[in-house]
Motif scaffolding. Structure first.
Motif, PDB file in Angstrom:
ATOM      1  N   PRO A  61      -5.789   6.064  -4.458  1.00 54.56           N
ATOM      2  CA  PRO A  61      -7.126   5.969  -5.066  1.00 54.56           C
ATOM      3  C   PRO A  61      -8.194   6.858  -4.429  1.00 54.56           C
ATOM      4  O   PRO A  61      -9.055   7.395  -5.130  1.00 54.56           O
ATOM      5  CB  PRO A  61      -7.471   4.481  -4.898  1.00 54.56           C
ATOM      6  N   LEU A  62      -8.161   6.993  -3.109  1.00 58.09           N
ATOM      7  CA  LEU A  62      -9.079   7.889  -2.404  1.00 58.09           C
ATOM      8  C   LEU A  62      -8.235   8.708  -1.428  1.00 58.09           C
ATOM      9  O   LEU A  62      -8.007   8.291  -0.293  1.00 58.09           O
ATOM     10  CB  LEU A  62     -10.160   7.105  -1.657  1.00 58.09           C
ATOM     11  N   PRO A  63      -7.734   9.857  -1.873  1.00 56.90           N
ATOM     12  CA  PRO A  63      -6.728  10.596  -1.102  1.00 56.90           C
ATOM     13  C   PRO A  63      -7.129  10.963   0.321  1.00 56.90           C
ATOM     14  O   PRO A  63      -6.263  11.124   1.174  1.00 56.90           O
ATOM     15  CB  PRO A  63      -6.501  11.856  -1.962  1.00 56.90           C
ATOM     16  N   VAL A  64      -8.439  11.106   0.601  1.00 55.00           N
ATOM     17  CA  VAL A  64      -8.836  11.477   1.966  1.00 55.00           C
ATOM     18  C   VAL A  64      -9.473  10.301   2.698  1.00 55.00           C
ATOM     19  O   VAL A  64     -10.027  10.459   3.773  1.00 55.00           O
ATOM     20  CB  VAL A  64      -9.810  12.677   1.952  1.00 55.00           C
ATOM     21  N   GLY A  65      -9.363   9.104   2.120  1.00 52.35           N
ATOM     22  CA  GLY A  65      -9.959   7.931   2.739  1.00 52.35           C
ATOM     23  C   GLY A  65      -9.068   7.295   3.797  1.00 52.35           C
ATOM     24  O   GLY A  65      -7.871   7.565   3.883  1.00 52.35           O
ATOM     25  N   LYS A  66      -9.662   6.416   4.598  1.00 53.56           N
ATOM     26  CA  LYS A  66      -8.936   5.671   5.619  1.00 53.56           C
ATOM     27  C   LYS A  66      -8.739   4.252   5.114  1.00 53.56           C
ATOM     28  O   LYS A  66      -9.702   3.537   4.848  1.00 53.56           O
ATOM     29  CB  LYS A  66      -9.712   5.675   6.933  1.00 53.56           C
ATOM     30  N   ALA A  67      -7.471   3.822   4.981  1.00 50.51           N
ATOM     31  CA  ALA A  67      -7.157   2.554   4.335  1.00 50.51           C
ATOM     32  C   ALA A  67      -6.833   1.468   5.348  1.00 50.51           C
ATOM     33  O   ALA A  67      -6.178   1.718   6.366  1.00 50.51           O
ATOM     34  CB  ALA A  67      -5.986   2.741   3.383  1.00 50.51           C
ATOM     35  N   LYS A  68      -7.272   0.239   5.026  1.00 51.75           N
ATOM     36  CA  LYS A  68      -6.973  -0.931   5.851  1.00 51.75           C
ATOM     37  C   LYS A  68      -6.648  -2.105   4.939  1.00 51.75           C
ATOM     38  O   LYS A  68      -7.417  -2.438   4.039  1.00 51.75           O
ATOM     39  CB  LYS A  68      -8.173  -1.283   6.735  1.00 51.75           C
ATOM     40  N   VAL A  69      -5.469  -2.724   5.150  1.00 48.96           N
ATOM     41  CA  VAL A  69      -5.066  -3.872   4.350  1.00 48.96           C
ATOM     42  C   VAL A  69      -5.747  -5.127   4.891  1.00 48.96           C
ATOM     43  O   VAL A  69      -5.677  -5.416   6.092  1.00 48.96           O
ATOM     44  CB  VAL A  69      -3.530  -4.053   4.365  1.00 48.96           C
ATOM     45  N   ILE A 161      -0.414  -8.663  -4.951  1.00 45.40           N
ATOM     46  CA  ILE A 161       0.788  -8.561  -4.135  1.00 45.40           C
ATOM     47  C   ILE A 161       0.474  -7.748  -2.887  1.00 45.40           C
ATOM     48  O   ILE A 161      -0.532  -7.020  -2.833  1.00 45.40           O
ATOM     49  CB  ILE A 161       1.960  -7.915  -4.916  1.00 45.40           C
ATOM     50  N   ASN A 162       1.304  -7.888  -1.888  1.00 48.26           N
ATOM     51  CA  ASN A 162       1.116  -7.141  -0.644  1.00 48.26           C
ATOM     52  C   ASN A 162       1.248  -5.644  -0.925  1.00 48.26           C
ATOM     53  O   ASN A 162       2.335  -5.168  -1.264  1.00 48.26           O
ATOM     54  CB  ASN A 162       2.164  -7.573   0.381  1.00 48.26           C
ATOM     55  N   PRO A 163       0.170  -4.876  -0.785  1.00 53.50           N
ATOM     56  CA  PRO A 163       0.242  -3.448  -1.130  1.00 53.50           C
ATOM     57  C   PRO A 163       1.168  -2.656  -0.223  1.00 53.50           C
ATOM     58  O   PRO A 163       1.675  -1.600  -0.619  1.00 53.50           O
ATOM     59  CB  PRO A 163      -1.210  -2.988  -0.986  1.00 53.50           C
ATOM     60  N   SER A 164       1.413  -3.167   0.984  1.00 51.07           N
ATOM     61  CA  SER A 164       2.270  -2.442   1.927  1.00 51.07           C
ATOM     62  C   SER A 164       3.723  -2.399   1.472  1.00 51.07           C
ATOM     63  O   SER A 164       4.514  -1.609   1.993  1.00 51.07           O
ATOM     64  CB  SER A 164       2.185  -3.076   3.323  1.00 51.07           C
ATOM     65  N   ILE A 165       4.102  -3.244   0.513  1.00 50.69           N
ATOM     66  CA  ILE A 165       5.440  -3.168  -0.064  1.00 50.69           C
ATOM     67  C   ILE A 165       5.563  -1.916  -0.932  1.00 50.69           C
ATOM     68  O   ILE A 165       6.618  -1.286  -0.993  1.00 50.69           O
ATOM     69  CB  ILE A 165       5.745  -4.422  -0.908  1.00 50.69           C
ATOM     70  N   ILE A 166       4.473  -1.540  -1.575  1.00 46.11           N
ATOM     71  CA  ILE A 166       4.480  -0.431  -2.542  1.00 46.11           C
ATOM     72  C   ILE A 166       4.088   0.890  -1.902  1.00 46.11           C
ATOM     73  O   ILE A 166       4.674   1.932  -2.181  1.00 46.11           O
ATOM     74  CB  ILE A 166       3.526  -0.740  -3.710  1.00 46.11           C
TER      75      ILE A 166
END
Length: 349
Positions: A61-69, A161-166
């Motif tokens: 969704p934001l290719p240069v963003g920093k993601a945190k679950v 659902i847990n996004p880390s699975i995908i």
């Protein structure tokens, strides 16, 4: 138990999108979490093969963003003001409205069985019923309490659902695996990674990436006017993701004469690749990059009349036609240009 297999090949995605509904009930257009009435109509389970797609079939969704679950299975992706929020897969916008809880929020129903939510937007750019492509800009990222971020979630049948699975939140990449989705006694869904052997992708897909997926050639290699054009010009949209063609080391990153912002990468296969006119370089000298890693954003710096990527391939410092290594229409590698060795591929001299 009968399974429905959903693959991410472009032809299948087009077929799924073409038959997907574009009209939704008032409740579907208002309620973020809601059952998909057709999802388990023919079976109580389905699979998605995330190892079978092409680069253009998926976008973070934001290719240069920093993601945190987060603990609620949402993903907060921090970025800079004004950044574009992109649809993860092709699909149809089910919901696009303002919510007191989520701000401007969008939900896209995808042909592969998933739904994705994009919240905390400053502005939504699509409406319910709109068809969108993977990587299409659907919103402008918003801010809250001094932070600029998108709140993102993956849903199946209305359940997060847990996004880390995908996906891998760190690399932004899809996990190359087959995932099973099973309907339970209530409206929730059990998600598990298939244990059966997965048909491996062609080995060529593992070690290369087309530098600008979805691009078209606007200027080929060769003579152009009175001078030699040492690369190929590729165009999609401004600030699109530029990907490293192969694994390698960044040996230059910065402004350089008519190239504008330039990234040079040296590869063990005998090539050096150039990526120029970038609006922003995302790597620095000494960085080790992987094939398919985002290294820059397209732009119009240097001597350029339109935003695009100028892509070069060089051997021993001498420019070589990139057509020797890549099919620009199919966005694929030319395997005949390489020899397979025990530790990978090298160019044929």
């Amino acid at each position: 138990m009968k399974l429905r297999h959903v693959f991410l090949f472009l032809s299948v995605m087009i077929a799924l999108s073409s038959c997907a509904q574009t009209q939704f009930t008032a409740l579907e257009q208002q309620q973020i979490s809601i059952e998909d009435p057709g999802l388990f109509e023919k079976s109580d389970a389905f699979t998605i093969d995330f190892s079978s797609g092409r680069d253009r079939d998926y976008s973070f969704p934001l290719p240069v963003g920093k993601a945190k679950v987060m603990s609620d299975y949402s993903v907060e992706i921090e970025t800079t003001p004004g950044d574009a929020v992109k649809s993860m897969f092709a699909g149809v916008v089910r919901l696009s409205r303002y919510s007191a809880t989520f701000g401007h929020v969008i939900v896209v129903r995808h042909g592969n069985g998933l739904e994705t939510m994009y919240a905390n937007n400053a502005e939504n750019l699509v409406k319910s019923g709109d068809r969108v492509k993977a990587g299409q800009t659907i919103a402008i990222v918003g801010a809250e309490k001094g932070r600029t971020f998108c709140r993102f979630a993956i849903m199946v049948n209305g359940s997060r659902i847990n996004p880390s699975i995908i996906i891998s939140p760190e690399s932004h990449m899809l996990r190359q695996q087959v995932v099973l989705f099973q309907k339970t006694a209530n409206w929730k869904v059990n998600v598990s990674v298939m244990k059966e052997p997965v048909v491996e992708k062609p080995e060529s897909v593992q070690w290369w990436s087309y530098p600008l997926p979805g691009a078209k050639v606007i200027s080929p290699y060769g003579r152009r006017g009175g001078r030699r054009h040492t690369g190929v010009d590729l165009k999609t949209v401004n600030r699109d993701n530029i990907l490293a063609a192969f694994d390698g080391e960044v040996v230059f990153s910065g402004p350089f004469a008519g190239y504008g912002n330039l990234v040079r990468i040296r590869h063990d296969n005998g090539l050096e690749t150039y990526y120029s006119h970038n609006s922003k370089n995302l790597v620095k000298v000494g960085d080790l990059v992987k094939a398919g890693q985002i290294i820059a954003l397209t732009g119009q710096t240097g001597r350029a009349s339109t935003p695009h990527l100028h892509f070069e391939t060089r051997i021993g410092g001498q420019a070589v036609n990139p057509n020797r290594f890549f099919d620009h229409e199919a966005h694929s590698i030319r395997l005949e240009a390489f020899s397979k060795k025990r530790d990978g591929y090298v160019i044929k001299r």
